[in-house]
Design a protein around this motif. Structure first.
Motif, short mmCIF file in Angstrom:
data_model
loop_
_atom_site.label_atom_id
_atom_site.label_comp_id
_atom_site.label_asym_id
_atom_site.label_seq_id
_atom_site.Cartn_x
_atom_site.Cartn_y
_atom_site.Cartn_z
N HIS A 29 -7.67 2.45 -6.12
CA HIS A 29 -6.54 1.52 -6.11
C HIS A 29 -6.06 1.24 -4.70
O HIS A 29 -5.48 0.17 -4.44
N VAL A 30 -6.30 2.18 -3.76
CA VAL A 30 -5.96 1.93 -2.36
C VAL A 30 -7.02 1.04 -1.71
O VAL A 30 -6.71 0.09 -0.98
N TYR B 221 -5.25 8.14 5.77
CA TYR B 221 -5.17 6.74 6.18
C TYR B 221 -5.71 6.54 7.59
O TYR B 221 -6.22 5.47 7.92
N THR C 189 0.46 1.07 7.70
CA THR C 189 0.70 2.00 6.59
C THR C 189 0.91 3.42 7.09
O THR C 189 1.77 4.16 6.58
N GLU D 265 2.56 1.69 -3.31
CA GLU D 265 1.58 2.14 -4.30
C GLU D 265 1.21 3.61 -4.09
O GLU D 265 1.03 4.36 -5.05
N TYR D 266 1.12 4.02 -2.84
CA TYR D 266 0.64 5.36 -2.52
C TYR D 266 1.72 6.42 -2.73
O TYR D 266 1.42 7.57 -3.05
N VAL E 94 0.84 -1.20 0.00
CA VAL E 94 0.00 0.00 0.00
C VAL E 94 0.87 1.25 0.00
O VAL E 94 0.64 2.21 -0.75
N SER E 95 1.89 1.25 0.85
CA SER E 95 2.78 2.41 0.93
C SER E 95 3.53 2.61 -0.37
O SER E 95 3.69 3.73 -0.86
N THR F 161 -8.25 10.35 -0.05
CA THR F 161 -7.53 9.11 0.23
C THR F 161 -8.50 7.99 0.56
O THR F 161 -8.31 6.84 0.15
N THR G 270 2.93 3.01 -8.27
CA THR G 270 1.60 3.62 -8.26
C THR G 270 0.85 3.27 -9.53
O THR G 270 -0.37 3.01 -9.51
N ARG H 249 -6.76 -2.63 -2.28
CA ARG H 249 -5.72 -3.29 -1.50
C ARG H 249 -6.31 -3.99 -0.27
O ARG H 249 -5.84 -5.03 0.14
#
Length: 579
Positions: free
Chosen positions: A315-316, A82, A336, A50-51, A47-48, A310, A402, A319
């Motif tokens: 896409h987040v 988050y 995260t 990707e973000y 996740v991190s 967020t 990302t 996850r």
């Protein structure tokens, strides 16, 4: 040479890790959510990874050079989002059993129309977020290696699409987790080296900024995009042909590709829409976006967009569907927050040093490249080249990580939600979507990556945030209310963005709310969703659906909607109800 040394290993490792997912990918669930078997630690690293996009690795430092210290509110909003996701969304989303956000929308309210509308929103958000990733890849390779802009765009698009087509979400998970560690190391180590390497005078100037009014040395400025300069007094510059040119007071538009050399002691022009480097506005811990004169409103606009957006980034959210259960999803969100907090300690280092060492980027419009431009200013030998290569590799890892998640949700929206098909169609859609995004990124070099990403957050905050918050926590939400609210948020936010891009320039607070519409589009979406739902009646099974979202998982015991559409989650719920 530096660009090839930096980018080739990252692309090669990405492709090799992608091959790892081929053997394990047999179904749509394998492709989209990695069979829901990703552990919290691996998932939080993914996740991190990707973000931490181009907007984080390069954009925050670039925005700080352009807009001042107030740009540090961006990472505050990113990380705070988050925390909100941890509290409000993570576990219930996983318990829903959905594969995608549109899947969740239909599972919660049994509305195929809402599913299709949510898929369209995914495409809008994905485009606004994915195009700047490819765009910045092209700019970075141009700045470091002198390659044409399109080369970096095509390399990024090809690497991401091939990796996803081969390995799906499982490959993306391993790639993103690996690239988070890579980005963290390649961001922190050069930052520490820069602080130790620069002289005491530069360190003092970095933390005690003085307005940059005159060039301290002869400074060439190569304009990467069209920039409007405000000339305060007659200024003589040297052009590429060796001649001189007098710039009269007033506004002047420097064209992309133009190069001007300012003499030592020459007055520094101002950039329209940017805060003067080191001046009082630059030092103020608020964001005066586009020079509108409303820093508090601008700061709130960015915080609302980034924090609430967020919670709605598809896409987040996808996850969390890869977690084994709701508790694992919540742990993923908690870890995260810690990982992002460590990373976001360092963009400010690059921002304050960039103001001192490469102030010409403020004029050229290429502030996104400030991170990779710094090492060569400190050391023009092998050490500077090495750290430039490392930062370029980290930046490219940010683009790829990302882009993997974004391309996956865009492909899922098309091939799973709008035109459902099997695994073969999903793979083909990945390649088709990548080509489309590359074509959109090619003419996007002049656009601000940070602005595009913020717009993506704004659309997410105005659509999916109210849908998820009310869908998870308010039992009276109806399908009509959800559709009306999402449609109101989508039309108002995207319409405002389109006006900012193509309409006449509007100043003052009105112009600010057009370019950053989150402060009014988010309440509008919530209000419409509430009012329309209160005028209707929730379905009889809404209480059971809410229980499923909030009680710990006990498989085969919590019924919900009696509908059975193509959504895998809804079909499963329907089967349970009929037992």
């Amino acid at each position: 040479m530096v660009a090839a040394f930096a980018v080739a290993p990252v692309v090669l490792v990405t492709l090799l890790i992608g091959l790892r997912g081929v053997a394990a990918m047999r179904t749509t669930s394998d492709f989209l959510v990695a069979s829901r078997r990703v552990s919290p630690l691996l998932n939080s690293a993914a996740v991190s990874g990707e973000y931490l996009s181009a907007a984080s690795f390069l954009g925050v430092a670039g925005l700080m050079v352009k807009d001042g210290v107030g740009a540090l509110w961006y990472p505050v909003g990113f990380t705070a989002g988050y925390i909100a996701m941890l509290v409000l969304v993570a576990a219930p989303m996983r318990r829903s059993g959905a594969l995608t956000v549109p899947d969740f929308a239909e599972a919660r309210l049994a509305s195929p129309a809402l599913r299709r509308l949510a898929a369209v929103v995914v495409l809008v958000i994905g485009t606004l977020y994915l195009v700047p990733q490819f765009r910045t890849a092209g700019l970075v390779l141009t700045a470091v290696g002198g390659t044409p802009y399109w080369v970096g765009v095509v390399i990024a698009g090809a690497a991401v699409s091939i990796t996803l087509a081969l390995g799906g979400m499982r490959a993306a998970t391993y790639v993103q987790a690996f690239q988070f560690v890579l980005k963290l190391v390649l961001f922190l180590v050069p930052a520490i080296w820069l602080v130790l390497q620069v002289g005491a005078d530069d360190r003092y100037a970095a933390v005690h900024p003085v307005e940059f009014t005159h060039f301290a040395r002869e400074t060439p400025v190569s304009f990467e995009i069209d920039v409007t300069l405000e000339i305060r007094e007659p200024t003589t510059v040297r052009t590429d042909d060796g001649g001189t040119k007098l710039l009269p007071p007033g506004e002047m538009t420097a064209k992309s590709g133009q190069r001007l050399v300012f003499a030592e002691g020459a007055p520094v022009p101002e950039v329209r829409g940017g805060a003067p480097l080191g001046g009082a506005d630059w030092q103020r811990p608020l964001l005066d976006l586009d020079g509108a004169g409303y820093p508090l409103l601008g700061t709130w606009a960015v915080l609302i967009a980034t924090m609430l957006g967020t919670m709605g980034l598809p896409h987040v959210l996808m996850r969390f569907h890869t977690s084994p259960d709701g508790r694992a999803a919540r742990r993923t969100a908690a870890i995260t927050v810690s990982l992002l907090g460590v990373f976001y300690l360092f963009p400010g280092v690059y921002g304050v040093l960039g103001r001192v060492l490469v102030p010409e980027l403020y004029l050229s419009g290429a502030t996104d490249t400030v991170v990779v431009a710094l090492p060569s200013q400190v050391d023009n030998g092998w050490a500077g080249s090495l750290f430039t290569a490392l930062l370029t590799a980290g930046a490219f890892a940010a683009f790829l990580a990302t882009s993997l998640g974004l391309l996956l949700v865009v492909s899922g929206a098309i091939a799973h939600d709008l035109m459902p098909g099997g695994l073969r169609r999903l793979r083909a859609t990945v390649l088709f979507a990548a080509v489309a995004m590359v074509l959109l990124a090619l003419p996007a070099a002049r656009l601000d990556a940070g602005l595009l990403v913020t717009w993506g957050f704004t659309v997410a905050a105005s659509t999916f945030c109210p849908l998820l918050v009310l869908g998870i926590w308010w039992g009276r939400l109806t399908a009509a209310g959800a559709i009306s609210g999402v449609l109101a948020g989508l039309l108002s936010s995207s319409g405002s963005i389109a006006f900012a891009l193509f309409g006449p320039r509007v100043g003052g607070w009105v112009g600010l709310l057009i370019s950053q519409p989150a402060p009014w589009t988010v309440p509008l979406a919530f209000g419409v969703m509430l009012v329309v739902s209160l005028r209707g009646r929730p379905p009889s099974w809404s209480t059971a659906a809410m229980l499923r979202l909030h009680l710990d998982e006990q498989p085969e015991q919590f019924p919900s909607s009696p509908s059975a559409h193509r959504s895998s989650a809804v079909r499963r719920i329907g089967r349970r109800l009929n037992r």
